[in-house]
Design an enzyme around this catalytic site. Structure first.
Site, short mmCIF file in Angstrom:
data_model
loop_
_atom_site.label_atom_id
_atom_site.label_comp_id
_atom_site.label_asym_id
_atom_site.label_seq_id
_atom_site.Cartn_x
_atom_site.Cartn_y
_atom_site.Cartn_z
N ASP A 1 -47.68 57.60 14.96
CA ASP A 1 -48.29 56.46 14.28
C ASP A 1 -49.55 56.83 13.51
O ASP A 1 -50.07 57.95 13.64
CB ASP A 1 -48.61 55.34 15.29
CG ASP A 1 -49.24 55.88 16.58
OD1 ASP A 1 -49.79 56.99 16.57
OD2 ASP A 1 -49.17 55.18 17.60
N ASN B 1 -51.30 47.77 28.03
CA ASN B 1 -50.36 46.63 27.99
C ASN B 1 -48.90 47.12 27.91
O ASN B 1 -48.00 46.33 27.64
CB ASN B 1 -50.67 45.70 26.81
CG ASN B 1 -50.55 46.39 25.46
OD1 ASN B 1 -50.13 47.55 25.38
ND2 ASN B 1 -50.91 45.71 24.40
N HIS C 1 -47.68 49.39 25.79
CA HIS C 1 -47.16 49.79 24.47
C HIS C 1 -46.91 51.30 24.40
O HIS C 1 -47.54 52.09 25.10
CB HIS C 1 -48.05 49.28 23.32
CG HIS C 1 -49.33 49.98 23.08
ND1 HIS C 1 -50.54 49.34 22.95
CD2 HIS C 1 -49.61 51.30 22.92
CE1 HIS C 1 -51.49 50.21 22.72
NE2 HIS C 1 -50.96 51.42 22.69
N GLU D 1 -46.33 47.10 20.19
CA GLU D 1 -46.97 46.17 21.11
C GLU D 1 -45.92 45.34 21.86
O GLU D 1 -44.75 45.31 21.46
CB GLU D 1 -47.88 45.23 20.30
CG GLU D 1 -49.02 45.93 19.56
CD GLU D 1 -50.17 46.33 20.48
OE1 GLU D 1 -49.95 46.55 21.69
OE2 GLU D 1 -51.30 46.45 19.98
C1 GLP Z 1 -52.96 54.19 21.02
C2 GLP Z 1 -51.89 55.14 20.51
C3 GLP Z 1 -50.85 55.39 21.56
C4 GLP Z 1 -51.53 55.81 22.85
C5 GLP Z 1 -52.42 54.69 23.33
C6 GLP Z 1 -53.15 55.01 24.61
O1 GLP Z 1 -52.53 52.88 20.98
N1 GLP Z 1 -51.24 54.63 19.34
O2 GLP Z 1 -49.97 56.40 21.10
O3 GLP Z 1 -50.57 56.12 23.81
O4 GLP Z 1 -53.39 54.45 22.33
O5 GLP Z 1 -54.31 55.71 24.31
P1 GLP Z 1 -55.15 56.56 25.33
O6 GLP Z 1 -54.36 57.77 25.62
O7 GLP Z 1 -56.42 56.86 24.60
O8 GLP Z 1 -55.36 55.69 26.51
#
Ligand code: GLP
Length: 251
Positions: free
Chosen positions: A67, A136, A138, A143
């Site tokens: 993404d 959440n 995702h 989402e």
């Molecule tokens: C963002 C990214 C996801 C990632 C998520 C969790 O939303 N797009 O790919 O898994 O954050 O992030 P973190 O690893 O910083 O908790």
């Protein structure tokens, strides 16, 4: 689903790096699906160590990131393009033209999304997809209540996700409200998936994803249907699992 328990974030990162290194050794032109966020940073650091001692060669590796924030150019310091260059790509011998991240500032968003999926197909699909998980549930930026059939698309980020991402932006900097993300179907088309989760903040999402019903309300729950998924969880992330796995000690 295969679940690997790790005693700590560092151990989780080492285990994930070993799986990635093994993938590249067995198939030097592997197509890797890469994730951003804080969770995989340690994994990339461990992978760089394996590269530094000559165990891994990235010269034929192809990558596709999950993404990118909509509205941020690849030069923006908070863009995922910038993150990937600094955290991994500039530190190994990968060819930058072999790395792919959706453009955050496309001229035509629909074309950009379609092109991204077509490019992944043209390389024969993703061999190994790395995922983090949002609190959440995702995956990528898909989402809750994203259609399971979705391919790469423009996403309106949830309040919760925007709040979580604020920590990466300075006080007066606007946090993106939208992102371009590979879709859930696109992620599920990867041949293998490795999901990483660390910390208590992920424990509820992990429990729902692994032991809850398969529902668009918890996007990661779709992974229960994938034939080759490995979750690498530290103790805190695994702490709400009810099944036998939470009683096993880390191996
Ligand atoms: C963002 C990214 C996801 C990632 C998520 C969790 O939303 N797009 O790919 O898994 O954050 O992030 P973190 O690893 O910083 O908790």
């Amino acid at each position: 689903m295969k679940i690997i328990l790790a005693n700590s974030y560092d151990e989780m990162s080492k285990k994930a790096a070993i799986i990635l290194a093994n993938q590249i050794i067995l198939k030097p032109d592997s197509v890797l699906g890469l994730a951003t966020g804080s969770t995989p940073v340690g994994t990339y650091q461990e992978l760089i160590k394996l590269y530094d001692v000559g165990i891994v060669d990235f010269s034929n590796v192809i990558t596709f990131n999950l993404d990118e924030y909509y509205g941020l150019s690849s030069e923006h310091e908070q863009s995922y393009s910038h993150y990937m260059r600094k955290i991994l790509f500039e530190r190994v011998n990968i060819e930058l033209e072999n790395t792919h991240i959706p453009s955050g500032v496309p001229e035509d968003i629909e074309k950009e999304c379609l092109l991204y999926d077509t490019k992944i197909d043209s390389f024969g699909g993703i061999d190994l997809q790395i995922l983090g998980i949002g609190s959440n549930g995702h995956i990528g930026f898909n989402e809750p209540n994203t259609r399971f059939q979705s391919m790469t698309h423009l996403v309106d980020l949830n309040y919760e996700t925007i709040e979580a991402n604020k920590r990466f932006f300075s006080d007066n900097e606007p946090v993106p409200q939208k992102a371009i993300s590979m879709g859930i179907k696109g992620i599920m088309q990867a041949k293998k998936i490795v999901l990483l989760a660390s910390g208590k903040g992920k424990a509820d999402a992990v429990q729902k994803a692994v032991e809850g019903p398969i529902t668009p309300e918890v996007p990661a729950s779709i992974l229960q249907l994938h034939a080759d998924v490995t979750l690498i969880l530290d103790k805190d992330a695994a702490s709400q699992l009810q099944g036998a796995i939470c009683k096993k000690s880390a191996s």
